[in-house]
Design an enzyme around this catalytic site. Sequence first.
Site, mmCIF file in Angstrom:
data_model
loop_
_atom_site.group_PDB
_atom_site.id
_atom_site.type_symbol
_atom_site.label_atom_id
_atom_site.label_comp_id
_atom_site.label_asym_id
_atom_site.label_seq_id
_atom_site.Cartn_x
_atom_site.Cartn_y
_atom_site.Cartn_z
ATOM 1 N N CYS A 27 -24.956 -45.162 -10.116
ATOM 2 C CA CYS A 27 -24.015 -44.734 -9.081
ATOM 3 C C CYS A 27 -24.462 -45.202 -7.702
ATOM 4 O O CYS A 27 -25.361 -44.611 -7.106
ATOM 5 C CB CYS A 27 -23.891 -43.214 -9.127
ATOM 6 S SG CYS A 27 -22.842 -42.560 -7.843
ATOM 7 N N CYS B 299 -23.898 -42.625 -4.921
ATOM 8 C CA CYS B 299 -24.875 -41.536 -4.869
ATOM 9 C C CYS B 299 -26.210 -42.029 -4.313
ATOM 10 O O CYS B 299 -26.858 -41.330 -3.548
ATOM 11 C CB CYS B 299 -25.148 -40.963 -6.260
ATOM 12 S SG CYS B 299 -23.710 -40.802 -7.292
ATOM 13 N N ASP B 300 -26.638 -43.229 -4.707
ATOM 14 C CA ASP B 300 -28.021 -43.644 -4.449
ATOM 15 C C ASP B 300 -28.176 -44.838 -3.521
ATOM 16 O O ASP B 300 -29.286 -45.110 -3.054
ATOM 17 C CB ASP B 300 -28.707 -44.003 -5.785
ATOM 18 C CG ASP B 300 -28.687 -42.831 -6.761
ATOM 19 O OD1 ASP B 300 -28.779 -41.685 -6.293
ATOM 20 O OD2 ASP B 300 -28.573 -43.069 -7.976
#
Length: 315
Positions: free
Chosen positions: A137, A140-141
Amino acid sequence: MSTNDVENVVIIGTGCAGLTAALYAGRANLSPLVLTGQMPGGLLTTTSIVENYPGFAEGIDGYELMLNMQKQAERFGARIRTLQSVEDVDLSKRPFTLTVSDEKILAKAIIITSGASHKHLGLKSERLLEKKGVTYCATCDGALPVFRNQPLVVVGGGDSALEEALYLTRFGSEILVIHRRDALRASKIMQERALHNKKIRFVWDSVIEEIKDVKQDKVTGVVVRNLKTGEKREIPCAGVFVAIGHMPNTQIFKGKLAMDDNGYLIVKKGTQTSVEGIFAGGDCVDSVYRQAVTAAGTGCAAAIDAERYLASLEA
Ligand code: NAP
């Protein structure tokens, strides 16, 4: 272990399909019980801007869209239990029984909208370096300091891979998209954006054989093999973003509901599964369209089908 009263309908999963089913079942006065599972809001919460959900001319943040859907469903009486997952189901007798932690929940009808999860490459080094530079992701990261101004690798040739690659251009020094063929699966508009982006480079006809470096406990590069020439080479990078599609979250229904070879639930007469009273919609059913809007549509249909089924029980 406690046993509560019998629920009209329990909805499993809160992606677009589950929350739309919750909205419709709520408005039908069924007071649906909704179990979010471990990913409230589903995969869309990991997307940045959703540009293809109708009604949002400028696009909408995926997380915000899902939060709005949840609030809308709750407004009509949906009862949402966050981070509760179904561990087992007994569909052999009525009411159906769902096991959630130490609780047995009885239900007259069930709507399965358990969605899909990210597919893995299946490499040992991938597993050992997950969350240490290997991720599924970018939203997300991607902004993590370890990825800033570093070369980053994205695996896949679909819309997800290109979306991840485009997003990562904000952070990485260069984005290498490694794809196993020489043609992309992604939509034309995403292809054009990615192919014209100066920070994105494509490594065609290639697969990752190993992610380096397990010994250092962090990602330092990938060993790539060209499928046409057999040539192997190591490409340095600080992160590997795997975006090769999804698999349906239907494991707990194996042997209990009909599914195809890939685990997608088989439905007939709209959204009815192989057991009467159990309905399904969204990504756990659909291996073809897999869009937020189609998931919402089948979630709506599942709620209407469940409502009619419950009415038929009382007739
Ligand atoms: P997808 O369309 O199934 O694409 C998966 C990609 O990964 C394919 O290019 C596939 O290669 C590759 N792949 C699969 N298994 C692999 C493996 N083991 N090793 C290496 N490569 C592998 O999945 P997706 O990109 O997640 O998209 C899913 C759906 O969501 C699509 O309908 C898509 O349009 C939609 N979506 C839309 C947007 C958007 O509109 N913004 C964003 C994300 C997703 P092959 O091509 O060779 O099969």
